[in-house]
Design a protein around this motif. Sequence first.
Motif, PDB file in Angstrom:
ATOM      1  N   LYS A  88       0.819  -1.212   0.000  1.00 20.83           N
ATOM      2  CA  LYS A  88       0.000   0.000   0.000  1.00 20.83           C
ATOM      3  C   LYS A  88       0.855   1.265   0.000  1.00 20.83           C
ATOM      4  CE  LYS A  88      -3.805  -2.342   2.365  1.00 20.83           C
ATOM      5  NZ  LYS A  88      -4.598  -2.472   3.611  1.00 20.83           N
ATOM      6  N   LEU A  89       2.137   1.121   0.344  1.00 23.74           N
ATOM      7  CA  LEU A  89       3.044   2.273   0.369  1.00 23.74           C
ATOM      8  C   LEU A  89       3.658   2.554  -0.999  1.00 23.74           C
ATOM      9  CD1 LEU A  89       4.950   1.513   3.708  1.00 23.74           C
ATOM     10  CD2 LEU A  89       2.936   2.967   3.378  1.00 23.74           C
ATOM     11  N   VAL A  90       3.459   1.634  -1.935  1.00 22.08           N
ATOM     12  CA  VAL A  90       3.991   1.804  -3.286  1.00 22.08           C
ATOM     13  C   VAL A  90       3.004   2.631  -4.102  1.00 22.08           C
ATOM     14  CG1 VAL A  90       4.772   0.624  -5.378  1.00 22.08           C
ATOM     15  CG2 VAL A  90       5.186  -0.412  -3.129  1.00 22.08           C
ATOM     16  N   THR A  91       3.500   3.681  -4.735  1.00 20.76           N
ATOM     17  CA  THR A  91       2.623   4.585  -5.480  1.00 20.76           C
ATOM     18  C   THR A  91       3.053   4.693  -6.938  1.00 20.76           C
ATOM     19  OG1 THR A  91       3.976   6.504  -4.936  1.00 20.76           O
ATOM     20  CG2 THR A  91       2.211   5.939  -3.393  1.00 20.76           C
ATOM     21  N   ALA A  92       2.190   5.267  -7.749  1.00 19.34           N
ATOM     22  CA  ALA A  92       2.529   5.531  -9.151  1.00 19.34           C
ATOM     23  C   ALA A  92       3.761   6.435  -9.207  1.00 19.34           C
ATOM     24  CB  ALA A  92       1.355   6.177  -9.860  1.00 19.34           C
ATOM     25  N   ASN A  93       4.569   6.246 -10.236  1.00 23.46           N
ATOM     26  CA  ASN A  93       5.791   7.018 -10.461  1.00 23.46           C
ATOM     27  C   ASN A  93       6.882   6.748  -9.431  1.00 23.46           C
ATOM     28  OD1 ASN A  93       4.604   8.485 -12.724  1.00 23.46           O
ATOM     29  ND2 ASN A  93       3.400   9.567 -11.167  1.00 23.46           N
ATOM     30  N   ASP A  94       6.733   5.683  -8.643  1.00 29.22           N
ATOM     31  CA  ASP A  94       7.758   5.294  -7.683  1.00 29.22           C
ATOM     32  C   ASP A  94       8.930   4.610  -8.382  1.00 29.22           C
ATOM     33  OD1 ASP A  94       7.511   6.049  -5.067  1.00 29.22           O
ATOM     34  OD2 ASP A  94       6.365   4.298  -4.420  1.00 29.22           O
ATOM     35  N   SER A  95      10.102   4.797  -7.816  1.00 26.46           N
ATOM     36  CA  SER A  95      11.280   3.999  -8.176  1.00 26.46           C
ATOM     37  C   SER A  95      11.771   3.380  -6.875  1.00 26.46           C
ATOM     38  CB  SER A  95      12.373   4.874  -8.796  1.00 26.46           C
ATOM     39  OG  SER A  95      11.916   5.448 -10.002  1.00 26.46           O
ATOM     40  N   ILE A  96      11.483   2.109  -6.675  1.00 28.75           N
ATOM     41  CA  ILE A  96      11.736   1.481  -5.389  1.00 28.75           C
ATOM     42  C   ILE A  96      12.801   0.394  -5.492  1.00 28.75           C
ATOM     43  CG2 ILE A  96       9.379   1.975  -4.633  1.00 28.75           C
ATOM     44  CD1 ILE A  96       8.756  -1.022  -5.003  1.00 28.75           C
ATOM     45  N   LEU A  97      13.414   0.142  -4.352  1.00 28.94           N
ATOM     46  CA  LEU A  97      14.374  -0.946  -4.210  1.00 28.94           C
ATOM     47  C   LEU A  97      13.747  -2.039  -3.355  1.00 28.94           C
ATOM     48  CD1 LEU A  97      17.951   0.481  -3.469  1.00 28.94           C
ATOM     49  CD2 LEU A  97      17.444  -1.509  -4.888  1.00 28.94           C
ATOM     50  N   ILE A  98      13.889  -3.284  -3.768  1.00 29.15           N
ATOM     51  CA  ILE A  98      13.440  -4.417  -2.961  1.00 29.15           C
ATOM     52  C   ILE A  98      14.638  -5.337  -2.754  1.00 29.15           C
ATOM     53  CG2 ILE A  98      11.888  -6.381  -2.781  1.00 29.15           C
ATOM     54  CD1 ILE A  98       9.860  -4.934  -4.440  1.00 29.15           C
ATOM     55  N   ALA A  99      14.990  -5.561  -1.511  1.00 25.20           N
ATOM     56  CA  ALA A  99      16.113  -6.429  -1.182  1.00 25.20           C
ATOM     57  C   ALA A  99      15.667  -7.890  -1.250  1.00 25.20           C
ATOM     58  CB  ALA A  99      16.657  -6.076   0.201  1.00 25.20           C
ATOM     59  N   SER A 100      16.457  -8.793  -0.692  1.00 25.59           N
ATOM     60  CA  SER A 100      16.118 -10.209  -0.741  1.00 25.59           C
ATOM     61  C   SER A 100      15.410 -10.654   0.529  1.00 25.59           C
ATOM     62  CB  SER A 100      17.386 -11.045  -0.941  1.00 25.59           C
ATOM     63  OG  SER A 100      18.241 -10.905   0.179  1.00 25.59           O
ATOM     64  N   GLY A 101      14.759 -11.822   0.459  1.00 26.99           N
ATOM     65  CA  GLY A 101      14.083 -12.371   1.633  1.00 26.99           C
ATOM     66  C   GLY A 101      12.659 -12.788   1.318  1.00 26.99           C
ATOM     67  N   THR A 102      12.122 -13.649   2.143  1.00 31.44           N
ATOM     68  CA  THR A 102      10.785 -14.169   1.878  1.00 31.44           C
ATOM     69  C   THR A 102       9.680 -13.186   2.246  1.00 31.44           C
ATOM     70  OG1 THR A 102      10.895 -15.303   4.027  1.00 31.44           O
ATOM     71  CG2 THR A 102      11.494 -16.583   2.092  1.00 31.44           C
ATOM     72  N   THR A 103       9.936 -12.277   3.163  1.00 34.67           N
ATOM     73  CA  THR A 103       8.911 -11.285   3.502  1.00 34.67           C
ATOM     74  C   THR A 103       8.794 -10.238   2.409  1.00 34.67           C
ATOM     75  OG1 THR A 103       9.519 -11.629   5.824  1.00 34.67           O
ATOM     76  CG2 THR A 103       7.990  -9.849   5.349  1.00 34.67           C
ATOM     77  N   VAL A 104       9.916  -9.834   1.822  1.00 41.27           N
ATOM     78  CA  VAL A 104       9.831  -8.891   0.701  1.00 41.27           C
ATOM     79  C   VAL A 104       9.301  -9.585  -0.555  1.00 41.27           C
ATOM     80  CG1 VAL A 104      11.573  -7.301   1.579  1.00 41.27           C
ATOM     81  CG2 VAL A 104      12.277  -9.190   0.102  1.00 41.27           C
ATOM     82  N   LEU A 105       9.464 -10.897  -0.647  1.00 44.58           N
ATOM     83  CA  LEU A 105       8.831 -11.632  -1.749  1.00 44.58           C
ATOM     84  C   LEU A 105       7.308 -11.566  -1.601  1.00 44.58           C
ATOM     85  CD1 LEU A 105       8.886 -13.463  -4.226  1.00 44.58           C
ATOM     86  CD2 LEU A 105       9.153 -15.419  -2.692  1.00 44.58           C
ATOM     87  N   ALA A 106       6.825 -11.623  -0.355  1.00 43.01           N
ATOM     88  CA  ALA A 106       5.386 -11.460  -0.114  1.00 43.01           C
ATOM     89  C   ALA A 106       4.920 -10.077  -0.547  1.00 43.01           C
ATOM     90  CB  ALA A 106       5.084 -11.689   1.370  1.00 43.01           C
ATOM     91  N   LEU A 107       5.752  -9.069  -0.375  1.00 42.66           N
ATOM     92  CA  LEU A 107       5.456  -7.725  -0.876  1.00 42.66           C
ATOM     93  C   LEU A 107       5.316  -7.752  -2.393  1.00 42.66           C
ATOM     94  CD1 LEU A 107       5.470  -4.587  -1.106  1.00 42.66           C
ATOM     95  CD2 LEU A 107       7.967  -4.723  -0.892  1.00 42.66           C
ATOM     96  N   ALA A 108       6.286  -8.376  -3.066  1.00 43.75           N
ATOM     97  CA  ALA A 108       6.258  -8.433  -4.533  1.00 43.75           C
ATOM     98  C   ALA A 108       4.979  -9.086  -5.040  1.00 43.75           C
ATOM     99  CB  ALA A 108       7.488  -9.189  -5.047  1.00 43.75           C
ATOM    100  N   LYS A 109       4.518 -10.102  -4.331  1.00 48.82           N
ATOM    101  CA  LYS A 109       3.290 -10.791  -4.726  1.00 48.82           C
ATOM    102  C   LYS A 109       2.048  -9.925  -4.521  1.00 48.82           C
ATOM    103  CE  LYS A 109       5.065 -15.455  -3.890  1.00 48.82           C
ATOM    104  NZ  LYS A 109       4.951 -16.700  -3.083  1.00 48.82           N
ATOM    105  N   SER A 110       2.177  -8.898  -3.665  1.00 50.67           N
ATOM    106  CA  SER A 110       1.028  -8.041  -3.349  1.00 50.67           C
ATOM    107  C   SER A 110       0.995  -6.749  -4.158  1.00 50.67           C
ATOM    108  CB  SER A 110       1.040  -7.684  -1.853  1.00 50.67           C
ATOM    109  OG  SER A 110       0.924  -8.839  -1.052  1.00 50.67           O
TER     110      SER A 110
END
Length: 253
Positions: A88-110
């Motif tokens: 929900k914190l990801v917005t249009a026109n964002d340039s974000i970094l996602i590190a490694s891990g299973t919790t951030v993978l859950a973010l990617a899926k959402s």
Amino acid sequence: MNTVERHKKIIDKINQEGQVKSQVLCDELDVSSVTIRKDLKFLEEKGMLYRMHGGATLNNPYATDRHVSEKEKMNLSEKMMIGSAAAKLVTANDSILIASGTTVLALAKSIKPLENLTVITSALNVALELNKHLEIEVIQLAGILRKRSSSVTGMYAEGNLHDFSCTKLFLGVDGIDLEFGLTTANVMEARLNREMIKVSQKTIVLADSSKFGKRGFGRICGFDNIDEIITDSNISNFTKSELEEFGIKVTIV
């Protein structure tokens, strides 16, 4: 107060707060530091707590380097809730970094497709998940493939980051210790995570409550580099208040 009563009070306190400082026990129980050290040693030998520098914790404070396929099965529902809240914190026109891990993978899926969303990641599984969306531009960092985490590390990955400036970093960790800071089980990942923090305007940590009170081998940073931590409702009130004292926003899902 006899020894049995004192041991009961120590166990009650650590069960309630998750971890406890030796000096706090000395003050509350009105005994010497020598007595508390003996108490904690005895209780550790009985398997009731783990001693650590300056006190004790309820859980084993040392994080192990598990394979990503094993981690995915642990605390799955908590990770999905954390990932959903972070998305929900990801917005249009964002340039974000996602590190490694299973919790951030859950973010990617959402994450839902958004206009002009660019995601830079060190994690192969995150890149493959987001590659399903034509609307999301995915930049995969280059580097040495670390199979246990399905991610890249090393000087090539670190060097890639110097070309970017990101609005947010979503960071997964293996341990969060109130004295030692944020850690991961691999020192090369810790180095890469520090570089990620440098090129990000805001750092958001995604960690289920089992990560608190633990330390991995590689230290990432202290709490002054962290803006927000998203976790589940099993975090202790003591830990939450301590994190807020550092000026960190604690979001509980």
